[in-house]
Scaffold this motif. Sequence first.
Motif, short mmCIF file in Angstrom:
data_model
loop_
_atom_site.label_atom_id
_atom_site.label_comp_id
_atom_site.label_asym_id
_atom_site.label_seq_id
_atom_site.Cartn_x
_atom_site.Cartn_y
_atom_site.Cartn_z
N ALA A 85 0.83 -1.20 0.00
CA ALA A 85 0.00 0.00 0.00
C ALA A 85 0.86 1.25 0.00
CB ALA A 85 -0.93 -0.01 1.21
N SER A 86 1.92 1.22 -0.80
CA SER A 86 2.77 2.41 -0.90
C SER A 86 2.01 3.57 -1.53
CB SER A 86 4.02 2.09 -1.73
OG SER A 86 3.67 1.61 -3.02
N SER A 87 0.94 3.26 -2.25
CA SER A 87 0.05 4.27 -2.82
C SER A 87 -1.33 3.64 -2.96
CB SER A 87 0.55 4.75 -4.18
OG SER A 87 0.46 3.69 -5.13
N ASN A 88 -2.33 4.47 -3.20
CA ASN A 88 -3.67 3.94 -3.42
C ASN A 88 -3.71 3.01 -4.62
OD1 ASN A 88 -5.51 5.44 -1.41
ND2 ASN A 88 -4.35 7.11 -2.32
N PHE B 285 -2.11 -0.43 -3.86
CA PHE B 285 -2.97 -1.31 -3.06
C PHE B 285 -4.14 -1.84 -3.87
CE2 PHE B 285 -6.59 -1.97 -0.17
CZ PHE B 285 -6.05 -2.98 0.61
N THR C 170 -1.16 -2.55 4.66
CA THR C 170 -2.31 -2.51 3.76
C THR C 170 -3.07 -1.18 3.91
OG1 THR C 170 -3.66 -3.65 5.43
CG2 THR C 170 -2.59 -5.02 3.75
N PRO D 250 -3.00 2.55 2.66
CA PRO D 250 -2.41 3.52 1.73
C PRO D 250 -2.19 4.86 2.42
CG PRO D 250 -4.33 2.43 0.76
CD PRO D 250 -4.33 2.11 2.22
#
Length: 232
Positions: free
Chosen positions: A8-11, A14, A108, A110
């Motif tokens: 979930a490093s970004s929306n 994820f 998990t 973001p």
Amino acid sequence: MFILMDVASSNLAFLLFSVGEIIFVIIPMIVFKLQKKDLKYEFRHRIIPNEMLTRSKYLRFLDILIGISVGILFYFFGGYLTITIRKVIVETKGEEYYETASEGSVNTTPPPPESPNNTLIWFLIIIGVVIMFCFVALSEEFCFRGVLQKEFGHISPILGILLSSFFFMIYHVFPGVVPWVTFLTFWLYYLAFGILLALITYFQKGDLVISIIAHGTFNSILWVQLYLPYLQ
């Protein structure tokens, strides 16, 4: 050694990871293909068994309402279980042990959206909910309850419930992907949900509608609550 995963490093990362859970449908279907089975039949039969096909529209609607209600109960049960696990671990192992276990979990959550506006937030909420139901809940229930539970269930219903729940738990806190301290802290959380979903499937005679709706509702609540604070 373990692999610290951040899905979930970004929306976008994820959501793509969540869509990727369709692999839990693809792999069994490949196996069925190699076994020369009818793929359309297997897909439908694993979700809705033959004996449940005659279920009326009224009862199906009731299944959906029950699934939503169970998903909401899962949310509160999950919160209670999390608090209980934390209390037990802190009392027996200490605060630092629990914090280390939490830090080792697969991320998990973001990060907050940049320059949030209502249009973007509603888009993320809606697309996230659709993915939670159509990819995450459907795929995991198909694999763990529709395939594993039913296959092991041919030997013994109890074996089907326990083994499918065990593999469900292992997927979520796989030792090596997460450190052992994380596994030893949170295995019960995922095993409990695995058993509850397996029991629903068992008492529904293998029908996955309620378990899929419950699973999707639970995940969706967790997703939506991340973004509600950003609505203006």
